[in-house]
Design an enzyme around this catalytic site. Structure first.
Site, PDB file in Angstrom:
ATOM      1  CG  ASP A 183      -1.879   1.088   1.315  1.00 15.29           C
ATOM      2  OD1 ASP A 183      -2.871   1.004   0.576  1.00 15.29           O
ATOM      3  OD2 ASP A 183      -1.667   2.050   2.078  1.00 15.29           O
ATOM      4  CD  GLU A 185      -2.152   2.484  -3.548  1.00 10.48           C
ATOM      5  OE1 GLU A 185      -3.214   3.066  -3.801  1.00 10.48           O
ATOM      6  OE2 GLU A 185      -1.605   2.544  -2.431  1.00 10.48           O
TER       7      GLU A 185
HETATM    8  C1  GLC Z   1      -4.114   3.191  -0.504  1.00 10.50           C
HETATM    9  C2  GLC Z   1      -5.363   2.355  -0.421  1.00 10.50           C
HETATM   10  C3  GLC Z   1      -6.485   3.211   0.070  1.00 10.50           C
HETATM   11  C4  GLC Z   1      -6.129   3.730   1.436  1.00 10.50           C
HETATM   12  C5  GLC Z   1      -4.779   4.440   1.421  1.00 10.50           C
HETATM   13  C6  GLC Z   1      -4.259   4.649   2.814  1.00 10.50           C
HETATM   14  O1  GLC Z   1      -4.221   4.175  -1.452  1.00 10.50           O
HETATM   15  O2  GLC Z   1      -5.636   1.765  -1.664  1.00 10.50           O
HETATM   16  O3  GLC Z   1      -7.708   2.532   0.113  1.00 10.50           O
HETATM   17  O4  GLC Z   1      -7.116   4.609   1.882  1.00 10.50           O
HETATM   18  O5  GLC Z   1      -3.797   3.713   0.735  1.00 10.50           O
HETATM   19  O6  GLC Z   1      -3.825   3.419   3.358  1.00 10.50           O
END
Ligand code: GLC
Length: 575
Positions: free
Chosen positions: A225, A279
């Site tokens: 993440d 991500e």
């Molecule tokens: C990422 C996740 C999202 C979350 C954020 C904070 O972007 O996909 O859902 O709110 O991180 O952890």
């Protein structure tokens, strides 16, 4: 000629998951948002027992792996992305033992498991943060986070001007037990998600241990993440309008790569190497590709494609630039149309501006769902045909629209709460999956269960899995047929593509020797190249021609030399 998919048998299960160490290069990975998938215990919240009961559905859909959004104990200030214990399962979802069973059962069906790791921040209820709050300024307990005295004569101002990604100030001031104001702490997201200090050795050691904990329980990989945000400028410099590569104070700083090199060494240490999926939202394709160097992450989500408007030139550019950026590091590209943070594709593609932007910019704008649905079908077959792996977010295969009319008092997303209701937030793409039946909650929970945490709309009966399984022309049948064909077609998955000559409003490319994919974005139906068989089309052809917003997969008939190479230009030559 009608080319809508015939009713299909489910994709053949793999007897064994791809034994190939490169399975991830072409996998179809299905994102499970557990909370909204299937509720087995009737409390209105999806759970692991619900997922276990639905594994045959996922096998029949034809996916290679599942990615679970965070399933750990969490106060749910950001529906699980605020973790208080990284080595357990939230009681609302089940137990660690059930997770182990789920991992094993999925694997027996040929499906691997990827879990979500959140290394940028923890929950404010995590023991480390509680200890930090209970310890004085300057204490070792506070050094695992970003505690700073405030600016201003009384420390009443935040240490700097950084803004939270969820809106508002990225700092919150602490109070001691007697209510006296103290230091501030950093949270790039909600105040309930304090950022970790990745210069601290405890933070490194803890995450290495967490990775091993789950790898030893059979997970095949982790989705990381907010992977580009971990390292901060120790000087906490202000954001400037134009920072050079690696100079932004908290995004994509060069030191972050060292963390992933360390993680890669751990992942590679297993007999069956584990994979790392990032991500990373970065506009700079070259900086993005750095994360995919051979000793770092395996793959990362292609957000450029996800955010790309439904326009042929923009789509072609997005595909070309992704392939070009990935090639030097020999990483496969991912193709992603949706996830739990973004507008559902049938809604996005039905708006005047089909690019992705958070709902604050788009919600309430006129939406032609029929057109969006048609385009989402075409986009799905396009994504399945492109080289690399594909990520499917639960409900995408059902063509669920964004739910835009969730009552204010039911919304849960911190983006909604923190923006004071200005941003509708992401709840609209997180509504429980409709499985069967004529009325909410459509088999998400059994009759008599508690109200679901978000209510599925009254008009979703035609969208249930049961209803769509009966209909050859449904989105679900298209996904099943497309994924089955993708698996059965050696030219698809990992590899390269060759663009074919076509009109401007058309994308046309070949994979391997005898496969071509054509997408028509333009008003004019286009003739298909001669001597080809239609494998599948996202909508009916019109008199043998490919209508607007439709994708077709073709195979050269009779093993002859492909007629599409130069001899025809879809959209220009007739007949
Ligand atoms: C990422 C996740 C999202 C979350 C954020 C904070 O972007 O996909 O859902 O709110 O991180 O952890």
């Amino acid at each position: 000629m009608a080319a809508a998919p015939e009713p299909v048998d489910p994709a053949p299960a793999r007897a064994e998951p791809h034994d190939d160490a490169n399975w991830w290069r072409e996998a179809v990975v299905y994102q499970v948002y557990v909370r909204s998938f299937a509720d087995a215990n009737g409390d209105g919240i999806g759970d692991l027992a619900g997922v276990r009961a639905r594994l045959p559905y996922l096998r029949d859909l034809g996916v290679d792996a599942l990615w679970f959004s965070p399933w750990y104990p969490s106060p749910m200030a950001d529906t699980g992305y605020d973790i208080s214990d990284y080595r357990s399962i939230d009681p609302a979802f089940g137990t660690l033992e059930e997770a182990e069973q789920l991992i094993a059962e999925a694997r027996a069906l040929g499906i691997r498991t990827i879990i979500d790791i959140v290394p940028n921040h923890v929950s404010d209820q995590h023991p480390w943060f509680r200890e930090a709050l209970d310890s004085p300024p300057g204490s070792p307990e506070r050094e695992r986070f970003w505690f700073r005295p405030g600016a201003g004569a009384e420390g009443e101002l935040p240490p700097n001007g950084w803004q939270s990604i969820f809106g508002g100030c990225a700092w919150t001031r602490t109070e001691d037990a007697a209510g006296a104001p103290g230091e501030w702490y950093l949270h790039l997201f909600a105040p309930e998600q304090p950022d970790l200090n990745w210069t601290h050795p405890d933070v490194w050691a803890e995450h290495e241990d967490i990775l091993r904990f789950w790898f030893e329980r059979g997970v095949a990989g982790v989705r990381i993440d907010s992977a580009g945000l971990l390292v901060k400028d120790p000087q906490l410099a202000e954001e400037t309008a134009e920072s050079g590569p690696g100079e932004h104070p908290f995004t994509d700083r060069d030191d972050v790569h060292e963390i992933y090199r360390q993680w890669r060494a751990i992942a590679d240490g297993y007999a069956e190497p584990r994979i790392l999926v990032g991500e990373i939202w970065l506009p700079d394709a070259e900086r993005f590709a750095r994360y995919l160097r051979p000793d770092e992450l395996h793959i990362a989500f292609n957000f450029d494609f996800l955010a790309c408007p439904w326009e042929p030139d923009r789509m072609r550019n997005s595909i070309e630039s992704a392939l070009a950026a990935h090639a030097p590091v020999d990483a496969p590209t991912t193709w992603v149309l949706s996830n739990h943070d973004v507008t559902r594709p049938v809604t996005r593609y039905g708006r005047a501006d089909t690019s992705f932007a958070f709902e604050s910019k788009r919600a309430g704008t006129p939406t032609d769902l029929e057109r969006g649905h048609r385009r989402a079908r075409a986009a799905a077959l396009l994504a399945m045909a492109l080289p690399g792996s594909m990520y499917v977010y639960q409900g995408e295969e059902l063509g669920l629209p964004e739910v835009e009319d969730i009552p204010f008092d039911r919304r849960q997303d911190p983006m909604w709460l923190r923006s004071g209701g200005v941003d509708p937030g992401r709840d609209g793409c997180r509504v429980p999956i409709p499985w069967a039946g004529d009325r909410p909650p459509y088999g998400f929970s059994e009759a008599g269960a508690d109200r679901p945490w978000l209510d599925p709309p009254e008009n979703w009966a035609p969208l249930t899995v049961a209803a769509q399984s009966e209909t050859a022309t449904s989105m679900l049948s298209l996904y099943r047929a497309g994924l089955r064909l993708r698996r059965a077609t050696p030219a698809l998955g990992d590899g390269s593509l060759r663009w074919l000559p076509s009109a401007d409003a058309v994308l046309s490319f070949a994979r391997g020797d005898d496969f071509a994919c054509i997408v028509n974005f333009g008003h004019e139906p286009i003739e298909l190249p001669a001597g080809t068989d239609v494998l599948i089309a996202s909508n009916d052809l019109e008199g043998g021609a490919l209508p607007q917003d439709t994708t077709v997969w073709l195979r050269q008939a009779n093993g002859e030399a492909p007629s599409w190479d130069g001899s025809t230009r879809p959209g220009l030559s007739k007949g």
